[in-house]
Design an enzyme around this catalytic site. Sequence first.
Site, PDB file in Angstrom:
ATOM      1  N   ASP A 195      40.483  33.124  -2.427  1.00 46.19           N
ATOM      2  CA  ASP A 195      41.185  34.405  -2.571  1.00 46.19           C
ATOM      3  C   ASP A 195      40.891  35.368  -1.425  1.00 46.19           C
ATOM      4  O   ASP A 195      41.715  36.214  -1.086  1.00 46.19           O
ATOM      5  CB  ASP A 195      40.808  35.071  -3.907  1.00 46.19           C
ATOM      6  CG  ASP A 195      41.355  34.290  -5.086  1.00 46.19           C
ATOM      7  OD1 ASP A 195      42.438  33.704  -4.943  1.00 46.19           O
ATOM      8  OD2 ASP A 195      40.697  34.257  -6.138  1.00 46.19           O
ATOM      9  N   HIS A 218      31.546  31.666  -6.471  1.00 48.85           N
ATOM     10  CA  HIS A 218      32.372  30.740  -7.239  1.00 48.85           C
ATOM     11  C   HIS A 218      31.443  29.974  -8.159  1.00 48.85           C
ATOM     12  O   HIS A 218      30.351  29.581  -7.751  1.00 48.85           O
ATOM     13  CB  HIS A 218      33.096  29.776  -6.290  1.00 48.85           C
ATOM     14  CG  HIS A 218      34.161  28.976  -6.950  1.00 48.85           C
ATOM     15  ND1 HIS A 218      33.881  27.887  -7.740  1.00 48.85           N
ATOM     16  CD2 HIS A 218      35.509  29.135  -6.964  1.00 48.85           C
ATOM     17  CE1 HIS A 218      35.013  27.400  -8.194  1.00 48.85           C
ATOM     18  NE2 HIS A 218      36.019  28.132  -7.752  1.00 48.85           N
TER      19      HIS A 218
HETATM   20  N1  CMC Z   1      29.510  39.908  -5.489  1.00 49.36           N
HETATM   21  C1  CMC Z   1      28.245  40.247  -5.704  1.00 49.36           C
HETATM   22  N2  CMC Z   1      27.382  39.495  -6.406  1.00 49.36           N
HETATM   23  C2  CMC Z   1      27.831  38.349  -6.908  1.00 49.36           C
HETATM   24  C3  CMC Z   1      29.164  37.927  -6.723  1.00 49.36           C
HETATM   25  C4  CMC Z   1      29.995  38.750  -5.976  1.00 49.36           C
HETATM   26  N3  CMC Z   1      31.252  38.413  -5.758  1.00 49.36           N
HETATM   27  N4  CMC Z   1      29.328  36.748  -7.328  1.00 49.36           N
HETATM   28  C5  CMC Z   1      28.164  36.432  -7.890  1.00 49.36           C
HETATM   29  N5  CMC Z   1      27.251  37.400  -7.636  1.00 49.36           N
HETATM   30  C6  CMC Z   1      25.877  37.420  -8.038  1.00 49.36           C
HETATM   31  C7  CMC Z   1      25.734  37.924  -9.458  1.00 49.36           C
HETATM   32  O1  CMC Z   1      25.579  39.309  -9.504  1.00 49.36           O
HETATM   33  C8  CMC Z   1      24.500  37.185  -9.900  1.00 49.36           C
HETATM   34  O2  CMC Z   1      23.367  37.830  -9.344  1.00 49.36           O
HETATM   35  P1  CMC Z   1      22.019  37.984 -10.183  1.00 49.36           P
HETATM   36  O3  CMC Z   1      21.588  36.572 -10.502  1.00 49.36           O
HETATM   37  O4  CMC Z   1      21.121  38.727  -9.263  1.00 49.36           O
HETATM   38  O5  CMC Z   1      22.423  38.732 -11.421  1.00 49.36           O
HETATM   39  C9  CMC Z   1      24.605  35.837  -9.222  1.00 49.36           C
HETATM   40  O6  CMC Z   1      25.399  36.047  -8.062  1.00 49.36           O
HETATM   41  C10 CMC Z   1      25.238  34.774 -10.101  1.00 49.36           C
HETATM   42  O7  CMC Z   1      26.449  35.303 -10.616  1.00 49.36           O
HETATM   43  P2  CMC Z   1      27.103  34.835 -11.993  1.00 49.36           P
HETATM   44  O8  CMC Z   1      27.994  35.936 -12.454  1.00 49.36           O
HETATM   45  O9  CMC Z   1      26.076  34.348 -12.923  1.00 49.36           O
HETATM   46  O10 CMC Z   1      27.922  33.585 -11.523  1.00 49.36           O
HETATM   47  P3  CMC Z   1      29.274  33.074 -12.131  1.00 49.36           P
HETATM   48  O11 CMC Z   1      29.268  31.616 -11.929  1.00 49.36           O
HETATM   49  O12 CMC Z   1      29.501  33.551 -13.510  1.00 49.36           O
HETATM   50  O13 CMC Z   1      30.309  33.811 -11.170  1.00 49.36           O
HETATM   51  C11 CMC Z   1      32.326  34.400 -10.211  1.00 49.36           C
HETATM   52  C12 CMC Z   1      31.381  33.248 -10.541  1.00 49.36           C
HETATM   53  C13 CMC Z   1      33.533  33.846  -9.459  1.00 49.36           C
HETATM   54  C14 CMC Z   1      32.787  35.024 -11.523  1.00 49.36           C
HETATM   55  C15 CMC Z   1      31.588  35.437  -9.349  1.00 49.36           C
HETATM   56  O14 CMC Z   1      31.128  34.862  -8.160  1.00 49.36           O
HETATM   57  C16 CMC Z   1      32.443  36.665  -9.074  1.00 49.36           C
HETATM   58  O15 CMC Z   1      32.496  37.576  -9.907  1.00 49.36           O
HETATM   59  N6  CMC Z   1      33.118  36.711  -7.885  1.00 49.36           N
HETATM   60  C17 CMC Z   1      34.034  37.787  -7.578  1.00 49.36           C
HETATM   61  C18 CMC Z   1      35.406  37.521  -8.191  1.00 49.36           C
HETATM   62  C19 CMC Z   1      36.147  36.437  -7.462  1.00 49.36           C
HETATM   63  O16 CMC Z   1      36.209  36.412  -6.240  1.00 49.36           O
HETATM   64  N7  CMC Z   1      36.771  35.538  -8.235  1.00 49.36           N
HETATM   65  C20 CMC Z   1      37.575  34.448  -7.689  1.00 49.36           C
HETATM   66  C21 CMC Z   1      36.923  33.149  -7.947  1.00 49.36           C
HETATM   67  S1  CMC Z   1      37.575  31.796  -6.968  1.00 49.36           S
HETATM   68  C22 CMC Z   1      39.234  31.636  -7.315  1.00 49.36           C
HETATM   69  C23 CMC Z   1      39.529  31.465  -8.751  1.00 49.36           C
HETATM   70  O17 CMC Z   1      39.039  30.565  -9.410  1.00 49.36           O
HETATM   71  O18 CMC Z   1      40.289  32.263  -9.256  1.00 49.36           O
END
Ligand code: CMC
Length: 399
Positions: free
Chosen positions: A342, A289
Site C-alpha cells: 500500500d 505486515h
Molecule cells: N507503525 C508503527 N508501529 C507499528 C506498525 C506501524 N505501521 N506496525 C506495527 N507496529 C508495531 C506495533 O506498534 C507493535 O509494537 P509493540 O510490540 O512495541 O507494541 C509491533 O509493531 C507489532 O505490531 P502488531 O500490531 O502486533 O502486529 P500486527 O501483526 O497485528 O500488525 C499490521 C500488522 C498490518 C496491522 C500493522 O503492521 C499495521 O497496523 N500497519 C499499518 C497499517 C497498514 O499499512 N496496513 C496494510 C497492511 S498490508 C496490505 C493489506 O493486507 O491490506
Amino acid sequence: MKRFLPFSASDESHLFLTSGLALYLPRPMNETKSYSPGLEGVIAAETSLSFLDTEQEEIVIRGYDLLALIRQKGYSDVVGLLLDGELPAPQRRAEIETEMTKAEVPPRVYEILKLLPSQMHAMDRLRTAVSALAGFDPEANSADPASEKNRAPRVIGQIAQIVANLHHIAQGSSPERFSPEYSLAENFLRVLVRRPVSAAEVRAFEQSLIAYSEHELPNSTFAARVVASTLSDMYGALTAAVASLKGPLHGGANEAVMYMLLEAKNSQGLEALIRQKLAKKERIMGFGHRVYMRRMDPRAQLLKEVLQNLVQAAGRGQEYVEMCQVGEDIMRTEKGLYPNLDYYAAPVYYLLGIPIELYTPIFFAARTVGLLAHIIEQHSENRLYRPRVLYKGPRGKKI
Ligand code: CMC
C-alpha cells in the site's frame, strides 16, 4: 502479550455418525487447544491458490512467482491462472478479456449508487453496489463452484466498472461503459481518469492490479471464506470482504498513506511527521505486515520499481520517489519496519490522477478474482467454519 495460551479441552463428548448411528465417544485425554489472538500463525485453510513463502521470499500464485507474473504477464492472464489453475492459452485469455470488458452493470445498480449520499465512504458505496449485483443475477443463490467459475469474469468486469465510475457518479456524472476494444486494465484506467492514457500509465496500473490480485489469507479473504463456508453465495461473501478491506489496518491503508504524503508536502515534512507520530505511539500507514512484519513485502519492492518507471516515463513526480525513500529509511532505522504494498501503490495512483477515495476500491476490484477463486475453492471442499472461544467471563451467577 503471551501469544499462545494452552488450555485443556472440555470434557464434552465427540459425536460420530457411523452408518446413521450416532455414537458419543469421549475426547482424547491428551487433546489441548491453543488460543492465538488475531489467529496469528494459525493455519485456517488448505489452498492451491497462493502461499507467502517468507523463507524463500516468494509469493507463490498457483506455482508461479507473483513478481514474475507482475513483470511479464497481463491482468487477464492472472485472472485465467487463478480461475483455471493454469496460465490461459491465447484463446482462453481473449475469452476472459471479452467477458470482463463486455460485462454490463445493471442500470438499477447505478441508480442505487446515485441515491447514496456522495460523502458516504467510497468503500461503503461499493459494498452496497456489490450486494445489489446479486439482485440481477438469476444464479445469484447458487453456491455451485462450476456456476461460480463461469460467472466470475463477468463479476470481475462489473466490479471494475462500478469502481471506475464510483467517483464520477458521486460527482453527478453519468457512468461510462467499458469497451471490448481495450483490455480490462486499460478500460479501468481510462474510465477512472477520463482522459487519454499512455501505454506506460496503463502498464503501471495493470501491474498494480496484478500485485493486488491474490495474497493468501488476509482478513478480507478469510471473511469471504467464512461466509462461503455456510454455503451462502458469492455476492454475500464478496460483500463481507469489502467491509473487511475498508479498515485502515488492511486495504484502507493505501489511501491513508496518500493523505500522509500530502500532509507532509516534502521529504523534510515527512520525516518530521513520522517522528511526531511515532513519539505519540501512532501507527504509520503503509508499514508492517502480519506475515512479513520484519522484512520487506516483495510486492512493495516491485511497486517501488513501478513508481520509478512511471516517474521516468511521465517526467514528473520524482519528489514522491524521494519522499517515500525517506519514510522507508526512517521506519527501518526507528522501528525495524518495512513498507507494504500500500505504501508504494498510493503514489502510483496519485501520479495517475486517480481520486484518493478510490484507492481502496481499486484494491478490492483487483482482488475480486482472488476472492472468487477462494470462494470457489471453499465451495468445492467445504467445511463450515465454526471455531471455539476461550471463555473469560463469570459463571454460576444466580437470576
Ligand atoms: N507503525 C508503527 N508501529 C507499528 C506498525 C506501524 N505501521 N506496525 C506495527 N507496529 C508495531 C506495533 O506498534 C507493535 O509494537 P509493540 O510490540 O512495541 O507494541 C509491533 O509493531 C507489532 O505490531 P502488531 O500490531 O502486533 O502486529 P500486527 O501483526 O497485528 O500488525 C499490521 C500488522 C498490518 C496491522 C500493522 O503492521 C499495521 O497496523 N500497519 C499499518 C497499517 C497498514 O499499512 N496496513 C496494510 C497492511 S498490508 C496490505 C493489506 O493486507 O491490506
